[in-house]
Design a protein around this motif. Sequence first.
Motif, PDB file in Angstrom:
ATOM      1  N   ARG A 108      51.859  88.377  -6.288  1.00 11.18           N
ATOM      2  CA  ARG A 108      50.917  87.790  -5.341  1.00 11.18           C
ATOM      3  C   ARG A 108      51.510  86.502  -4.776  1.00 11.18           C
ATOM      4  NH1 ARG A 108      45.689  89.062  -5.569  1.00 11.18           N
ATOM      5  NH2 ARG A 108      44.928  86.967  -5.901  1.00 11.18           N
ATOM      6  N   GLU A 127      49.152  78.948   2.704  1.00  8.73           N
ATOM      7  CA  GLU A 127      48.016  78.185   3.207  1.00  8.73           C
ATOM      8  C   GLU A 127      47.345  78.875   4.386  1.00  8.73           C
ATOM      9  OE1 GLU A 127      49.000  74.459   4.968  1.00  8.73           O
ATOM     10  OE2 GLU A 127      46.984  73.650   4.799  1.00  8.73           O
ATOM     11  N   VAL A 142      48.042  86.077  -0.295  1.00  8.42           N
ATOM     12  CA  VAL A 142      46.783  85.435  -0.647  1.00  8.42           C
ATOM     13  C   VAL A 142      46.767  84.078   0.037  1.00  8.42           C
ATOM     14  CG1 VAL A 142      45.364  84.664  -2.561  1.00  8.42           C
ATOM     15  CG2 VAL A 142      47.051  86.449  -2.937  1.00  8.42           C
ATOM     16  N   THR A 143      45.644  83.705   0.625  1.00  3.36           N
ATOM     17  CA  THR A 143      45.583  82.359   1.199  1.00  3.36           C
ATOM     18  C   THR A 143      44.802  81.443   0.255  1.00  3.36           C
ATOM     19  OG1 THR A 143      43.671  83.023   2.490  1.00  3.36           O
ATOM     20  CG2 THR A 143      45.782  82.988   3.621  1.00  3.36           C
ATOM     21  N   GLU A 181      43.680  77.013  -0.198  1.00  3.34           N
ATOM     22  CA  GLU A 181      43.707  75.652   0.327  1.00  3.34           C
ATOM     23  C   GLU A 181      44.952  74.908  -0.144  1.00  3.34           C
ATOM     24  OE1 GLU A 181      40.984  73.711   2.095  1.00  3.34           O
ATOM     25  OE2 GLU A 181      41.012  75.807   2.699  1.00  3.34           O
ATOM     26  N   VAL A 189      49.618  77.481 -11.255  1.00  6.00           N
ATOM     27  CA  VAL A 189      49.846  77.339 -12.697  1.00  6.00           C
ATOM     28  C   VAL A 189      48.746  77.990 -13.522  1.00  6.00           C
ATOM     29  CG1 VAL A 189      51.275  75.271 -12.503  1.00  6.00           C
ATOM     30  CG2 VAL A 189      48.837  75.032 -12.784  1.00  6.00           C
ATOM     31  N   SER A 190      47.541  78.124 -12.945  1.00  3.60           N
ATOM     32  CA  SER A 190      46.508  78.807 -13.715  1.00  3.60           C
ATOM     33  C   SER A 190      46.546  80.314 -13.482  1.00  3.60           C
ATOM     34  CB  SER A 190      45.125  78.244 -13.396  1.00  3.60           C
ATOM     35  OG  SER A 190      44.734  78.608 -12.105  1.00  3.60           O
ATOM     36  N   GLY A 191      47.519  80.784 -12.699  1.00  5.48           N
ATOM     37  CA  GLY A 191      47.789  82.219 -12.648  1.00  5.48           C
ATOM     38  C   GLY A 191      47.024  83.012 -11.604  1.00  5.48           C
ATOM     39  N   ASN A 192      46.425  82.345 -10.589  1.00 10.80           N
ATOM     40  CA  ASN A 192      45.708  83.108  -9.559  1.00 10.80           C
ATOM     41  C   ASN A 192      46.653  83.874  -8.648  1.00 10.80           C
ATOM     42  OD1 ASN A 192      43.516  81.980 -10.683  1.00 10.80           O
ATOM     43  ND2 ASN A 192      42.758  80.977  -8.839  1.00 10.80           N
ATOM     44  N   VAL A 227      56.103  69.863 -12.137  1.00 10.60           N
ATOM     45  CA  VAL A 227      54.965  70.720 -12.459  1.00 10.60           C
ATOM     46  C   VAL A 227      55.297  72.199 -12.275  1.00 10.60           C
ATOM     47  CG1 VAL A 227      52.526  71.114 -12.020  1.00 10.60           C
ATOM     48  CG2 VAL A 227      53.513  68.863 -11.600  1.00 10.60           C
ATOM     49  N   ARG A 258      55.702  79.309 -11.390  1.00 10.64           N
ATOM     50  CA  ARG A 258      55.350  78.690 -12.663  1.00 10.64           C
ATOM     51  C   ARG A 258      56.631  78.439 -13.458  1.00 10.64           C
ATOM     52  NH1 ARG A 258      51.140  82.235 -11.954  1.00 10.64           N
ATOM     53  NH2 ARG A 258      52.366  83.980 -12.693  1.00 10.64           N
ATOM     54  N   GLU A 259      56.654  77.343 -14.215  1.00  5.38           N
ATOM     55  CA  GLU A 259      57.875  77.014 -14.965  1.00  5.38           C
ATOM     56  C   GLU A 259      58.177  78.080 -16.006  1.00  5.38           C
ATOM     57  OE1 GLU A 259      57.434  72.864 -16.210  1.00  5.38           O
ATOM     58  OE2 GLU A 259      58.633  72.425 -14.421  1.00  5.38           O
ATOM     59  N   SER A 260      57.130  78.808 -16.439  1.00  5.08           N
ATOM     60  CA  SER A 260      57.348  79.835 -17.455  1.00  5.08           C
ATOM     61  C   SER A 260      57.809  81.154 -16.844  1.00  5.08           C
ATOM     62  CB  SER A 260      56.038  80.055 -18.214  1.00  5.08           C
ATOM     63  OG  SER A 260      54.986  80.301 -17.301  1.00  5.08           O
TER      64      SER A 260
END
Lengths: 287, 243
Positions: B28, B32, B69-70, B72, B81-84, B101, B206-208
């Motif tokens: 995904r 913006e 995915v758009t 903001e 980072v929260s995986g959306n 980050v 993501r860093e992971s």
Amino acid sequence: MNCADPATLDGLAWLACYLTTGKHMAFYGSFGTVLLLLAITAPTALLFGLGGAIAARSRILPLRAFGKTYIAIVRGVPDIAFFLFFVIALDQGLEYLRHQVLCPGWDQPIRQGSDFVVCQAAKLPLGTAPQWQHEVYGFLLAMFTFAIVFGAFAANVLFGAMMAVPRAQLETAEAYGLTRAQTFRRILMPQMWVYALPGLSNLWMVLIKATPLLFLLGVEDIVYWARELGGTKTPNFTDYPHGDWRMWYFLALLVFYLLLTKVSESVLERLMKRLTYGQATTGGMTA
Amino acid sequence: MRRLILTTAAIALSAGAVFAAAHEQTVRLGTEGAYAPYNFLNDAGEVDGFERELGDELCARAELTCEWVTNEWDSIIPNLVSGNYDAIIAGMSITEERDEVIDFSAPYTQPDPSVYVAASEDIDLSSAVIAAQAGTIQASEVASMEGAVLVEFATPEETVAAVKNGEADAVLADKAFLVPVVDADPELMMVGEDVLLGGGIGMGFRESDAELREKFTAAIESMKEDGSLNALIEKWLPESATF
């Protein structure tokens, strides 16, 4: 109508083509999103409210503590803070639970720095799910949050309404030998609505006006589209260039909300007349 | 209404089947959708622009199924980072601050020039009120300028509107974004010199998620080698340097 080359059109023909682009269709669809949110959230919030009010009146201490805490916490926290916190917490909480169940052999930490990492199978919705599922999921999270917030206010209103039913009514029921549950169902519930309605109708109005918060939660609602469509469009990137039209789009939203609240007001007024009919209140006397 | 629901369900089901049948991993891509020519929503409401074409080509080369995915701009990093979504491709310049980050792919543009745009020629930039989008390299640049006052806005659109209605004296943003704006509006003009900021634009991960980052970096390098990236830059960002 032929909208293939809008640059050659003018006046109404141009406007007709402009207002029927795919983007505008999404804008019109988002009005449905808002109405759907209202249609689902209002009864759910009422249910939560009823549950909260019954819990807060319970004779069982833990249940009463739960009801009172729910009402106090949610009413005390600003809506926006609650919305922003709760949606993320709920999403990550669900994924965490699924992760524990579905991926028992996972050996990496879930929090890696600022990353929240669960196994692919625990993702909600799955990473492979089509976009509409992600949107429905986001909408449901938002709806649930709305219901919790407004449920707490409804609980307080209903709690007060239950207290407002004349004590003599309940004592008479007791004298007839009705159990507590029977008294609640047959005497208290039917009579409390008339006391609850002014408060609930107030809540409904506030709920209508709170729907633009959807935008904060990442749901593409009418505010998102109004801002996107109203923004300046330069000729390179659209067939319909225009200046800053945000004012007109927001004016349309204003009219929409005014109409919605106007319709609600007249429906609620009728409902009030009906509920007070024949009751020993000022409203009931005039009916 | 009933038919509408059935049709929607049918489309949804068939779409689901297509996705399931295609590649195993769906990536995904978060963007913006409000920063032409990098990324914007076209008249049909779909993501379009330089990064749309680039992203689709990168996904084809990396043999991944990608979905747009758009989101903001304000919350584009927290939601990654929260995986959306799995990657950011939103005209985001590579900076040290962001690198703490998230992780970046190899850059797919050269460090991009930023410019000031104002409503009149005689603006003293060293003491002006300057608009910039919040959380951008331009905002940090203005914040570090002594004498200038920074006003931040959530969207690029609002930064330009602020100059037009007099709230700000000038706006600082990527040149590729401002050129078409100035072309379309006779009241606005570029002032001062180009400012070079950041380390080029890259995709954020993501860093992971090192594996995915490597895949996209490899795809970007292959596009650099065969010149297709330069062709895209010339098409969408005519003012920018090529590789």
